[in-house]
Design a protein around this motif. Structure first.
Motif, short mmCIF file in Angstrom:
data_model
loop_
_atom_site.label_atom_id
_atom_site.label_comp_id
_atom_site.label_asym_id
_atom_site.label_seq_id
_atom_site.Cartn_x
_atom_site.Cartn_y
_atom_site.Cartn_z
N CYS A 1 17.12 50.78 16.66
CA CYS A 1 15.90 50.98 17.48
C CYS A 1 14.72 50.16 16.98
O CYS A 1 13.56 50.59 17.06
CB CYS A 1 15.52 52.47 17.54
SG CYS A 1 16.75 53.52 18.30
N ARG A 2 14.99 48.97 16.46
CA ARG A 2 13.90 48.10 16.01
C ARG A 2 14.38 46.66 16.03
O ARG A 2 15.56 46.38 15.81
CB ARG A 2 13.43 48.49 14.61
CG ARG A 2 14.50 48.39 13.55
CD ARG A 2 14.07 49.08 12.27
NE ARG A 2 14.90 48.68 11.14
CZ ARG A 2 14.85 49.24 9.94
NH1 ARG A 2 13.99 50.22 9.71
NH2 ARG A 2 15.63 48.80 8.96
N VAL A 3 13.45 45.74 16.30
CA VAL A 3 13.85 44.34 16.45
C VAL A 3 12.66 43.41 16.25
O VAL A 3 11.51 43.76 16.54
CB VAL A 3 14.46 44.10 17.85
CG1 VAL A 3 13.41 44.29 18.95
CG2 VAL A 3 15.09 42.72 17.96
N VAL A 4 12.96 42.24 15.73
CA VAL A 4 12.06 41.09 15.75
C VAL A 4 12.85 39.94 16.35
O VAL A 4 13.99 39.68 15.95
CB VAL A 4 11.57 40.70 14.34
CG1 VAL A 4 10.80 39.38 14.40
CG2 VAL A 4 10.68 41.78 13.76
N ALA A 5 12.25 39.25 17.31
CA ALA A 5 12.88 38.08 17.91
C ALA A 5 11.85 36.96 17.99
O ALA A 5 10.66 37.22 18.16
CB ALA A 5 13.41 38.41 19.30
N ALA A 6 12.32 35.73 17.85
CA ALA A 6 11.40 34.59 17.88
C ALA A 6 12.17 33.33 18.20
O ALA A 6 13.41 33.29 18.14
CB ALA A 6 10.67 34.44 16.54
N GLY A 7 11.42 32.28 18.50
CA GLY A 7 12.04 30.99 18.78
C GLY A 7 12.57 30.31 17.54
O GLY A 7 13.47 29.47 17.62
N THR A 8 12.01 30.65 16.37
CA THR A 8 12.46 30.06 15.11
C THR A 8 12.60 31.14 14.05
O THR A 8 11.95 32.18 14.12
CB THR A 8 11.44 29.01 14.60
OG1 THR A 8 10.20 29.67 14.32
CG2 THR A 8 11.21 27.90 15.63
N ARG A 9 13.46 30.87 13.08
CA ARG A 9 13.63 31.82 11.98
C ARG A 9 12.34 31.96 11.18
O ARG A 9 12.00 33.05 10.71
CB ARG A 9 14.78 31.39 11.07
CG ARG A 9 15.06 32.39 9.95
CD ARG A 9 16.36 32.07 9.24
NE ARG A 9 17.50 32.24 10.13
CZ ARG A 9 18.08 33.41 10.40
NH1 ARG A 9 17.60 34.52 9.87
NH2 ARG A 9 19.12 33.47 11.21
N GLU A 10 11.60 30.86 11.02
CA GLU A 10 10.35 30.92 10.28
C GLU A 10 9.37 31.89 10.93
O GLU A 10 8.73 32.70 10.26
CB GLU A 10 9.71 29.52 10.20
CG GLU A 10 10.49 28.52 9.38
CD GLU A 10 11.49 27.72 10.20
OE1 GLU A 10 11.86 26.63 9.77
OE2 GLU A 10 11.90 28.20 11.28
N MET A 11 9.27 31.83 12.25
CA MET A 11 8.35 32.71 12.97
C MET A 11 8.82 34.16 12.87
O MET A 11 8.01 35.07 12.64
CB MET A 11 8.26 32.29 14.44
CG MET A 11 7.29 33.14 15.26
SD MET A 11 5.58 32.99 14.71
CE MET A 11 5.25 31.26 15.08
N ALA A 12 10.12 34.39 13.04
CA ALA A 12 10.64 35.75 12.97
C ALA A 12 10.38 36.36 11.59
O ALA A 12 10.01 37.54 11.47
CB ALA A 12 12.14 35.75 13.26
N THR A 13 10.54 35.57 10.55
CA THR A 13 10.31 36.05 9.18
C THR A 13 8.84 36.40 8.96
O THR A 13 8.52 37.42 8.34
CB THR A 13 10.77 35.00 8.17
OG1 THR A 13 12.17 34.74 8.36
CG2 THR A 13 10.54 35.48 6.74
N LEU A 14 7.94 35.56 9.46
CA LEU A 14 6.50 35.84 9.33
C LEU A 14 6.14 37.16 10.01
O LEU A 14 5.37 37.96 9.46
CB LEU A 14 5.69 34.71 9.95
CG LEU A 14 5.64 33.39 9.18
CD1 LEU A 14 4.98 32.31 10.02
CD2 LEU A 14 4.87 33.58 7.87
N ILE A 15 6.69 37.39 11.19
CA ILE A 15 6.41 38.63 11.91
C ILE A 15 6.95 39.83 11.13
O ILE A 15 6.25 40.83 10.91
CB ILE A 15 7.03 38.60 13.31
CG1 ILE A 15 6.49 37.44 14.14
CG2 ILE A 15 6.81 39.94 14.03
CD1 ILE A 15 5.03 37.52 14.48
N ALA A 16 8.20 39.74 10.69
CA ALA A 16 8.84 40.85 9.98
C ALA A 16 8.07 41.22 8.72
O ALA A 16 7.92 42.41 8.40
CB ALA A 16 10.29 40.49 9.65
N GLN A 17 7.58 40.22 8.00
CA GLN A 17 6.87 40.48 6.75
C GLN A 17 5.55 41.21 6.97
O GLN A 17 5.06 41.89 6.05
CB GLN A 17 6.63 39.16 6.02
CG GLN A 17 7.90 38.55 5.44
CD GLN A 17 7.66 37.16 4.85
OE1 GLN A 17 6.65 36.52 5.12
NE2 GLN A 17 8.60 36.71 4.04
#
Length: 253
Positions: A224-240
């Motif tokens: 029941c949780r997710v981060v999605a992005a166009g790039t892995r770098e962006m996804a990692t920044l959001i998750a952090q």
């Protein structure tokens, strides 16, 4: 538009061709029901909270999809909801079909074969700079004070991290499709169920994007949780930047 929603450059055939075509046709039929219902009076009930609405039309559409799939594929199990249909074999997502009926946009994705919207190939954005990123999210069904405080705190954290913008557009499915098409750069949510996420996950991945857990690890559809992005770098920044909002797990409810 071709029946499968893919252009002539997309390869034909494959082991799940019949299942894929059935999902596409069901999504279109469900969309017709929803368009008709938009102009009629409707009864509204709730799912898990007063903010999580379900109409009589939702029930009709879900019943249509489940009954038709059970008749056509009696030995298969399809995670379905409304007009977002994901198909997995041995926990491996094979294809996703999402139909936005009011916009008449059919999004499809098939593992290893690309993602399309009305026959046009989809491509995520390649943005890696958070200060240039449009980030989408949804509140989720919980509206208690503690949950709302965490939700707002997460938005504040991203804005302090210089995100260009954080938006709530009212539909997780539509937001995820915006990400797949490159109209948005990232998406995150706590409280998104597996049946809301399965189809979009295939479409985003086939459009070149990343779908992962908010911890930064591999996606767990049941969490029941997710981060999605166009790039892995962006996804990692959001998750952090995120604090966890606990919604439990879909396989423990």
């Amino acid at each position: 538009m071709k029946p499968g929603g893919e252009d002539e450059a997309a390869p034909a055939g494959g082991p799940w061709e019949e299942s894929f075509e059935a999902a596409v046709q069901l999504a279109l039929r469900a969309g017709q029901i929803i368009r008709k219902a938009l102009s009629e009076e409707k009864r509204v009930s709730t799912k898990t909270s007063a903010a999580d609405l379900v109409t009589e039309t939702d029930h009709l559409v879900e019943d249509l999809i489940i009954s038709e799939l059970q008749k056509k594929f009696p030995s298969h199990r399809f995670p379905t909801v409304a007009v977002s249909i994901g198909f997995a074999v041995n926990q491996e997502l094979e294809f996703g079909v999402i139909y936005h009926c009011t916009e008449e946009r059919l999004y499809t994705g098939r593992r290893g074969r690309g993602a399309f919207c009305n026959g046009q190939r989809l491509q995520v954005s390649g943005e890696t700079d958070l200060s240039k990123a449009l980030v989408l999210t949804e509140i989720g069904p919980k509206r208690d004070p503690a949950t709302l405080k965490l939700f707002l705190s997460n938005m504040e954290r991203l804005l302090h991290a210089k995100a260009h913008g954080v938006r709530v557009i009212g539909s997780s499915t539509l937001a995820l499709c915006h990400l797949a098409s490159g109209a948005a750069d990232a998406y995150y949510q706590f409280g998104l169920h597996c049946w809301d996420l399965a189809a979009a996950t295939v479409i985003i991945r086939e459009a070149g994007g990343i779908v992962m857990d908010t911890s930064g690890g591999p996606l767990d559809l049941m969490s029941c949780r997710v981060v999605a992005a166009g790039t892995r770098e962006m996804a990692t920044l959001i998750a952090q930047a995120l604090q966890t909002i606990n919604y439990g797990r879909d396989d423990e409810k």
